[in-house]
Design a protein around this motif. Structure first.
Motif, PDB file in Angstrom:
ATOM      1  N   ALA A  24      46.453  -2.358 -22.144  1.00  0.00           N
ATOM      2  CA  ALA A  24      45.139  -2.246 -21.942  1.00  0.00           C
ATOM      3  C   ALA A  24      44.563  -2.617 -20.644  1.00  0.00           C
ATOM      4  N   ASP A  25      45.142  -3.923 -20.138  1.00  0.00           N
ATOM      5  CA  ASP A  25      44.386  -4.527 -19.079  1.00  0.00           C
ATOM      6  C   ASP A  25      45.131  -3.508 -17.810  1.00  0.00           C
ATOM      7  N   TRP A  26      46.195  -3.233 -18.092  1.00  0.00           N
ATOM      8  CA  TRP A  26      47.066  -2.246 -16.755  1.00  0.00           C
ATOM      9  C   TRP A  26      46.279  -1.193 -16.721  1.00  0.00           C
ATOM     10  N   LEU A  27      45.928  -0.382 -17.696  1.00  0.00           N
ATOM     11  CA  LEU A  27      45.235   0.855 -17.664  1.00  0.00           C
ATOM     12  C   LEU A  27      43.685   0.498 -17.122  1.00  0.00           C
ATOM     13  N   ALA A  28      43.309  -0.527 -17.189  1.00  0.00           N
ATOM     14  CA  ALA A  28      41.791  -0.927 -16.718  1.00  0.00           C
ATOM     15  C   ALA A  28      41.896  -1.182 -15.157  1.00  0.00           C
ATOM     16  N   LEU A  29      43.202  -1.346 -14.385  1.00  0.00           N
ATOM     17  CA  LEU A  29      43.302  -1.843 -13.041  1.00  0.00           C
ATOM     18  C   LEU A  29      42.502  -0.692 -12.235  1.00  0.00           C
ATOM     19  N   ARG A  30      41.793  -1.434 -11.274  1.00  0.00           N
ATOM     20  CA  ARG A  30      40.998  -0.643 -10.430  1.00  0.00           C
ATOM     21  C   ARG A  30      41.515  -0.874  -8.832  1.00  0.00           C
ATOM     22  N   ASP A  31      42.481  -1.726  -8.623  1.00  0.00           N
ATOM     23  CA  ASP A  31      43.128  -1.943  -7.232  1.00  0.00           C
ATOM     24  C   ASP A  31      44.528  -2.496  -7.419  1.00  0.00           C
ATOM     25  N   THR A  32      45.630  -1.854  -6.367  1.00  0.00           N
ATOM     26  CA  THR A  32      46.731  -2.369  -6.880  1.00  0.00           C
ATOM     27  C   THR A  32      47.006  -3.912  -6.688  1.00  0.00           C
ATOM     28  N   HIS A  33      46.129  -4.448  -5.882  1.00  0.00           N
ATOM     29  CA  HIS A  33      46.111  -5.973  -5.735  1.00  0.00           C
ATOM     30  C   HIS A  33      45.944  -6.662  -7.058  1.00  0.00           C
ATOM     31  N   ASP A  34      45.233  -6.060  -7.793  1.00  0.00           N
ATOM     32  CA  ASP A  34      44.895  -6.904  -9.132  1.00  0.00           C
ATOM     33  C   ASP A  34      46.023  -6.946 -10.041  1.00  0.00           C
ATOM     34  N   PHE A  35      47.089  -6.259  -9.593  1.00  0.00           N
ATOM     35  CA  PHE A  35      48.374  -6.556 -10.668  1.00  0.00           C
ATOM     36  C   PHE A  35      48.817  -7.717 -10.746  1.00  0.00           C
ATOM     37  N   LYS A  53      50.053   2.641 -11.139  1.00  0.00           N
ATOM     38  CA  LYS A  53      49.064   1.650 -11.331  1.00  0.00           C
ATOM     39  C   LYS A  53      47.693   2.385 -11.019  1.00  0.00           C
ATOM     40  N   PRO A  54      46.805   2.318 -12.117  1.00  0.00           N
ATOM     41  CA  PRO A  54      45.510   3.011 -11.866  1.00  0.00           C
ATOM     42  C   PRO A  54      44.523   2.353 -10.676  1.00  0.00           C
ATOM     43  N   THR A  55      43.727   3.053  -9.952  1.00  0.00           N
ATOM     44  CA  THR A  55      43.049   2.672  -9.038  1.00  0.00           C
ATOM     45  C   THR A  55      41.753   3.341  -8.953  1.00  0.00           C
ATOM     46  N   THR A  56      40.587   2.777  -8.185  1.00  0.00           N
ATOM     47  CA  THR A  56      39.475   3.414  -8.276  1.00  0.00           C
ATOM     48  C   THR A  56      39.828   4.901  -7.370  1.00  0.00           C
ATOM     49  N   ASP A  57      40.870   5.104  -6.374  1.00  0.00           N
ATOM     50  CA  ASP A  57      41.101   6.168  -5.833  1.00  0.00           C
ATOM     51  C   ASP A  57      42.070   7.062  -6.529  1.00  0.00           C
ATOM     52  N   GLY A  58      42.494   6.653  -7.733  1.00  0.00           N
ATOM     53  CA  GLY A  58      43.353   7.384  -8.495  1.00  0.00           C
ATOM     54  C   GLY A  58      44.716   6.821  -8.896  1.00  0.00           C
ATOM     55  N   PRO A  59      45.611   7.385  -9.576  1.00  0.00           N
ATOM     56  CA  PRO A  59      46.855   6.579  -9.477  1.00  0.00           C
ATOM     57  C   PRO A  59      47.704   6.384  -8.441  1.00  0.00           C
ATOM     58  N   VAL A  60      48.380   5.331  -8.459  1.00  0.00           N
ATOM     59  CA  VAL A  60      49.254   4.880  -7.148  1.00  0.00           C
ATOM     60  C   VAL A  60      50.645   4.763  -7.606  1.00  0.00           C
ATOM     61  N   THR A  61      51.617   5.340  -7.338  1.00  0.00           N
ATOM     62  CA  THR A  61      52.839   5.423  -7.626  1.00  0.00           C
ATOM     63  C   THR A  61      53.862   4.880  -6.785  1.00  0.00           C
TER      64      THR A  61
END
Length: 340
Positions: free
Chosen positions: A178-189, A286-294
């Protein structure tokens, strides 16, 4: 027999042995071997050294771990320092440096002059090589003279065992996802891992295959090959405990070499990847505000990161569709279907 005598004997019988490997063979540290050879010790004023490096012009920066070596040519620009970090954000030399545990620096002469930095355990952190054909050697010499010291801290002569991986505890997989899906920046990982007290390997294993899919270890070569063929610019991160180095751009000339290494051998960028050291490969989203980052992420047998590959992107920009297509195709072709 002294360490100097033992090193000389090894060099006489195996002159091509690299200094990092020689340290392992001799049960010592790379810093101790460097200190034997007439290198100039440097003051541990790390921020000031890096702030002075733009003056020397083009160089080659090298950061490595046990299984990957990242070499990037260019000049130091946009250097900033702060408590516990040094950032270099130029278009060619792109570094995230964490100097709290740095302890020993040396300037070496010869045909390939260099500045080499080691941590308190005597392990190499980062190296900078001058190119006498393009580096401003007068500025290089002045920099070395400005930071030279005649009272260096002696490096450890005995190899220091690395800390064992932290034991993995129980993790609530549903809460982590749930927290992973709520990520907004890759650095938040990184904060996510700390919050759930999870290792990176644990998090990837528990998140679900839409977010983290385990792949065959050949996925790294496949991703590099596909990016090279398509001309897709990518980002390649390689680091150790105290430094991360990033290449952004295309990869073109790919070549395997003896000893199980797979290489990128481009004019401005070289990557040397020891494929036998890759214990796990993952396609990570990883979800971000710019869309998913793979990313395609490579890990060693202890769960440490060897290298990460992303599509080239800047904050505020979505991921390259071409890179996402490559990562998804590699994941489809190299899925580790028998993984537990």
């Amino acid at each position: 027999m002294t360490l100097s005598d033992r090193y000389a004997a090894l060099h006489a019988t195996s002159p091509s042995t690299r200094i990092r490997d020689a340290a392992v063979i001799l049960g010592t540290t790379e810093a101790a071997l460097v200190a034997l050879g007439g290198a100039t010790p440097l003051r541990p004023d790390w921020g000031a050294i890096f702030e002075a490096l733009p003056e020397v012009g083009p160089i080659m920066a090298l950061t490595r771990n046990d299984h990957a070596v990242h070499e990037r040519r260019g000049s130091f620009v946009d250097v900033t320092t702060g408590p516990g970090h040094i950032l270099v954000l130029g278009p060619d030399i792109d570094l995230r440096l964490f100097p709290r545990a740095w302890a020993h620096g040396y300037a070496l002469g010869g045909e390939r002059p260099s500045i080499q930095i080691f941590d308190r355990d005597g392990e190499a952190v980062h190296k900078i090589f001058a190119d006498p054909a393009s580096t401003d050697m007068a500025a290089w010499t002045a920099l070395v003279a400005a930071f030279a010291t005649d009272q260096p801290a002696p490096p450890p002569e005995a190899a220091v065992p690395r800390p064992a991986p932290v034991a993995e505890g129980l993790v609530d997989a549903n809460a982590l996802r749930a927290d992973w899906l709520a990520l907004r920046d890759t650095h938040d990982f990184f904060a996510l891992l700390r919050k759930h007290k999870a290792s990176r390997r644990q998090a990837l294993s528990l998140a679900g295959t839409d977010l983290a899919a385990r792949l065959e270890t050949g996925a790294a070569r496949a991703a590099l090959t596909a990016a090279s063929t398509a001309g897709t610019p990518i980002m390649i991160f390689v680091g150790n405990r105290h430094a991360i180095q990033i290449h952004t751009g295309p990869v073109q000339r790919l070549m395997p070499s003896p000893g199980g290494w797979f290489n990128v051998l481009d004019p401005a960028f070289n990557l040397h990847l020891r494929e036998s050291g890759v214990a796990e490969a993952w396609r990570v989203v990883k979800p971000t505000t710019d869309g998913p980052v793979t990313s395609i992420e490579l890990m060693d047998s202890d769960g440490g990161i060897i290298a990460q590959m992303f599509g080239a992107r800047k904050p505020g920009k979505p991921e390259l569709a071409d890179w996402r297509g490559i990562a998804d195709a590699v994941a489809d072709a190299h899925a580790l279907r028998a993984a537990a």
